[in-house]
Design a protein around this motif. Structure first.
Motif, PDB file in Angstrom:
ATOM      1  N   ASP A  18      21.669  23.465  45.406  1.00 43.41           N
ATOM      2  CA  ASP A  18      20.576  22.952  44.581  1.00 43.41           C
ATOM      3  C   ASP A  18      20.141  21.551  45.006  1.00 43.41           C
ATOM      4  O   ASP A  18      19.013  21.140  44.745  1.00 43.41           O
ATOM      5  CB  ASP A  18      20.959  22.964  43.094  1.00 43.41           C
ATOM      6  N   ASN A  19      21.015  20.812  45.702  1.00 37.69           N
ATOM      7  CA  ASN A  19      20.648  19.482  46.204  1.00 37.69           C
ATOM      8  C   ASN A  19      19.887  19.550  47.536  1.00 37.69           C
ATOM      9  O   ASN A  19      19.530  18.520  48.102  1.00 37.69           O
ATOM     10  CB  ASN A  19      21.876  18.577  46.334  1.00 37.69           C
ATOM     11  N   GLY A  20      19.660  20.786  48.066  1.00 37.53           N
ATOM     12  CA  GLY A  20      18.890  20.967  49.295  1.00 37.53           C
ATOM     13  C   GLY A  20      19.710  21.157  50.553  1.00 37.53           C
ATOM     14  O   GLY A  20      19.165  21.503  51.605  1.00 37.53           O
ATOM     15  N   TRP A  21      21.016  20.961  50.495  1.00 40.24           N
ATOM     16  CA  TRP A  21      21.854  21.119  51.684  1.00 40.24           C
ATOM     17  C   TRP A  21      21.971  22.598  52.026  1.00 40.24           C
ATOM     18  O   TRP A  21      22.274  23.425  51.165  1.00 40.24           O
ATOM     19  CB  TRP A  21      23.238  20.551  51.457  1.00 40.24           C
ATOM     20  N   GLU A  22      21.763  22.944  53.310  1.00 42.92           N
ATOM     21  CA  GLU A  22      21.843  24.338  53.738  1.00 42.92           C
ATOM     22  C   GLU A  22      23.084  24.554  54.597  1.00 42.92           C
ATOM     23  O   GLU A  22      23.342  23.802  55.535  1.00 42.92           O
ATOM     24  CB  GLU A  22      20.589  24.733  54.525  1.00 42.92           C
ATOM     25  N   TYR A  23      23.844  25.615  54.260  1.00 47.75           N
ATOM     26  CA  TYR A  23      25.079  25.956  54.950  1.00 47.75           C
ATOM     27  C   TYR A  23      25.040  27.415  55.389  1.00 47.75           C
ATOM     28  O   TYR A  23      24.389  28.248  54.770  1.00 47.75           O
ATOM     29  CB  TYR A  23      26.296  25.765  54.020  1.00 47.75           C
ATOM     30  N   GLU A  24      25.788  27.694  56.431  1.00 45.89           N
ATOM     31  CA  GLU A  24      25.985  29.059  56.926  1.00 45.89           C
ATOM     32  C   GLU A  24      27.493  29.269  56.945  1.00 45.89           C
ATOM     33  O   GLU A  24      28.237  28.398  57.421  1.00 45.89           O
ATOM     34  CB  GLU A  24      25.384  29.149  58.321  1.00 45.89           C
ATOM     35  N   TRP A  25      27.947  30.415  56.460  1.00 44.60           N
ATOM     36  CA  TRP A  25      29.373  30.609  56.244  1.00 44.60           C
ATOM     37  C   TRP A  25      29.737  32.070  56.481  1.00 44.60           C
ATOM     38  O   TRP A  25      28.993  32.965  56.092  1.00 44.60           O
ATOM     39  CB  TRP A  25      29.690  30.198  54.801  1.00 44.60           C
ATOM     40  N   TYR A  26      30.887  32.302  57.103  1.00 41.31           N
ATOM     41  CA  TYR A  26      31.323  33.651  57.468  1.00 41.31           C
ATOM     42  C   TYR A  26      32.765  33.866  57.034  1.00 41.31           C
ATOM     43  O   TYR A  26      33.660  33.102  57.409  1.00 41.31           O
ATOM     44  CB  TYR A  26      31.171  33.814  58.990  1.00 41.31           C
ATOM     45  N   ALA A  27      32.992  34.910  56.235  1.00 49.04           N
ATOM     46  CA  ALA A  27      34.342  35.316  55.825  1.00 49.04           C
ATOM     47  C   ALA A  27      34.945  36.113  56.980  1.00 49.04           C
ATOM     48  O   ALA A  27      34.892  37.333  57.019  1.00 49.04           O
ATOM     49  CB  ALA A  27      34.284  36.161  54.549  1.00 49.04           C
ATOM     50  N   LYS A  28      35.503  35.415  57.946  1.00 46.33           N
ATOM     51  CA  LYS A  28      35.936  36.021  59.204  1.00 46.33           C
ATOM     52  C   LYS A  28      37.038  37.063  59.020  1.00 46.33           C
ATOM     53  O   LYS A  28      37.024  38.105  59.655  1.00 46.33           O
ATOM     54  CB  LYS A  28      36.396  34.928  60.161  1.00 46.33           C
ATOM     55  N   ASN A  29      38.000  36.770  58.160  1.00 46.17           N
ATOM     56  CA  ASN A  29      39.082  37.709  57.835  1.00 46.17           C
ATOM     57  C   ASN A  29      39.734  37.231  56.547  1.00 46.17           C
ATOM     58  O   ASN A  29      39.157  36.378  55.858  1.00 46.17           O
ATOM     59  CB  ASN A  29      40.069  37.872  59.004  1.00 46.17           C
ATOM     60  N   ASP A  30      40.910  37.726  56.231  1.00 44.40           N
ATOM     61  CA  ASP A  30      41.514  37.385  54.942  1.00 44.40           C
ATOM     62  C   ASP A  30      42.169  36.011  54.896  1.00 44.40           C
ATOM     63  O   ASP A  30      42.721  35.617  53.865  1.00 44.40           O
ATOM     64  CB  ASP A  30      42.512  38.463  54.508  1.00 44.40           C
ATOM     65  N   HIS A  31      42.080  35.252  56.002  1.00 49.17           N
ATOM     66  CA  HIS A  31      42.698  33.924  56.004  1.00 49.17           C
ATOM     67  C   HIS A  31      41.952  32.873  56.817  1.00 49.17           C
ATOM     68  O   HIS A  31      42.404  31.732  56.898  1.00 49.17           O
ATOM     69  CB  HIS A  31      44.155  34.008  56.488  1.00 49.17           C
ATOM     70  N   THR A  32      40.812  33.219  57.421  1.00 47.80           N
ATOM     71  CA  THR A  32      40.039  32.217  58.153  1.00 47.80           C
ATOM     72  C   THR A  32      38.548  32.389  57.895  1.00 47.80           C
ATOM     73  O   THR A  32      38.059  33.490  57.627  1.00 47.80           O
ATOM     74  CB  THR A  32      40.284  32.246  59.681  1.00 47.80           C
ATOM     75  N   VAL A  33      37.839  31.248  58.002  1.00 49.18           N
ATOM     76  CA  VAL A  33      36.390  31.215  57.847  1.00 49.18           C
ATOM     77  C   VAL A  33      35.790  30.422  59.000  1.00 49.18           C
ATOM     78  O   VAL A  33      36.454  29.577  59.599  1.00 49.18           O
ATOM     79  CB  VAL A  33      35.979  30.594  56.488  1.00 49.18           C
ATOM     80  N   ASP A  34      34.536  30.734  59.312  1.00 50.69           N
ATOM     81  CA  ASP A  34      33.736  29.966  60.266  1.00 50.69           C
ATOM     82  C   ASP A  34      32.511  29.469  59.505  1.00 50.69           C
ATOM     83  O   ASP A  34      32.038  30.149  58.591  1.00 50.69           O
ATOM     84  CB  ASP A  34      33.249  30.839  61.421  1.00 50.69           C
ATOM     85  N   TYR A  35      31.976  28.310  59.903  1.00 54.36           N
ATOM     86  CA  TYR A  35      30.753  27.842  59.253  1.00 54.36           C
ATOM     87  C   TYR A  35      29.987  26.857  60.131  1.00 54.36           C
ATOM     88  O   TYR A  35      30.527  26.261  61.050  1.00 54.36           O
ATOM     89  CB  TYR A  35      31.047  27.241  57.878  1.00 54.36           C
TER      90      TYR A  35
END
Length: 185
Positions: A28-45
């Protein structure tokens, strides 16, 4: 300007429904993120807007749990000392995130604008060198503007630095092919 959430790609219920999903969202503050639930213990963004726009990370260790049907919590601590807690509600096209930035990241965000994986030593050195308290706490709701079924452990999802217009390219279908691989690579 109001942002309209994207229609979910499927009904989310279990953790298996959530894992392997790739999201773009705007706080809502305007910041844009991209995020990926890579597996059950790691994420990429990748971060496309806000004070650390340009930052991207692969294989961030995280705790990923299902809180209730269609509600998922993800939490991690970065080498910078930044703590993140996200509550995804993909069926509603929303999430709530809280980012706890150490003082040094707030005062020197440019140090973190890189591919973190290639600069872990710099992140740890900066965390030890600069003040960490008081933390800048940023609690925000966000609207999900993209959901893609990338599959689990897909290294093509977050594979390069963010560039201006990248999220528009992704949403328009100009970034990934039908197998969710980076076009042109």
């Amino acid at each position: 300007m109001a942002i309209t959430p994207v229609t979910p790609i499927r009904r989310f219920d279990t953790l298996d429904d959530f894992l392997g999903t790739h999201f773009i969202y705007t706080y809502d503050n305007g910041w844009e993120y991209e995020w990926y639930a890579k597996n059950d213990h790691t994420v990429d963004y990748r971060i496309h807007g806000g004070m650390v726009a340009g930052r991207w990370v692969n294989d961030q260790e995280a705790t990923i749990v299902r809180l209730a049907s269609g509600v998922f919590k993800i939490a991690w601590t970065e080498p910078t000392g930044t703590d993140v807690a996200l509550d995804f509600m993909p069926n509603e096209g929303r999430l709530h995130g809280v980012i706890f930035f150490p003082r040094w990241v707030h005062e020197h965000p440019e140090i973190t604008v890189c591919h973190q994986n290639e600069h872990i030593g710099l992140m740890e050195e900066s965390r030890a060198r600069y003040a960490t308290y008081p933390k800048l706490v940023v609690p925000e709701f966000a609207t999900i503007t993209y959901m893609g079924d990338a599959g689990v452990d897909n290294d093509d999802v977050i594979c390069e630095a963010p560039y201006p217009g990248m999220t528009d390219d992704i949403r328009a279908g100009r970034y990934y092919d039908s197998d969710y691989r980076r076009i042109g690579h």
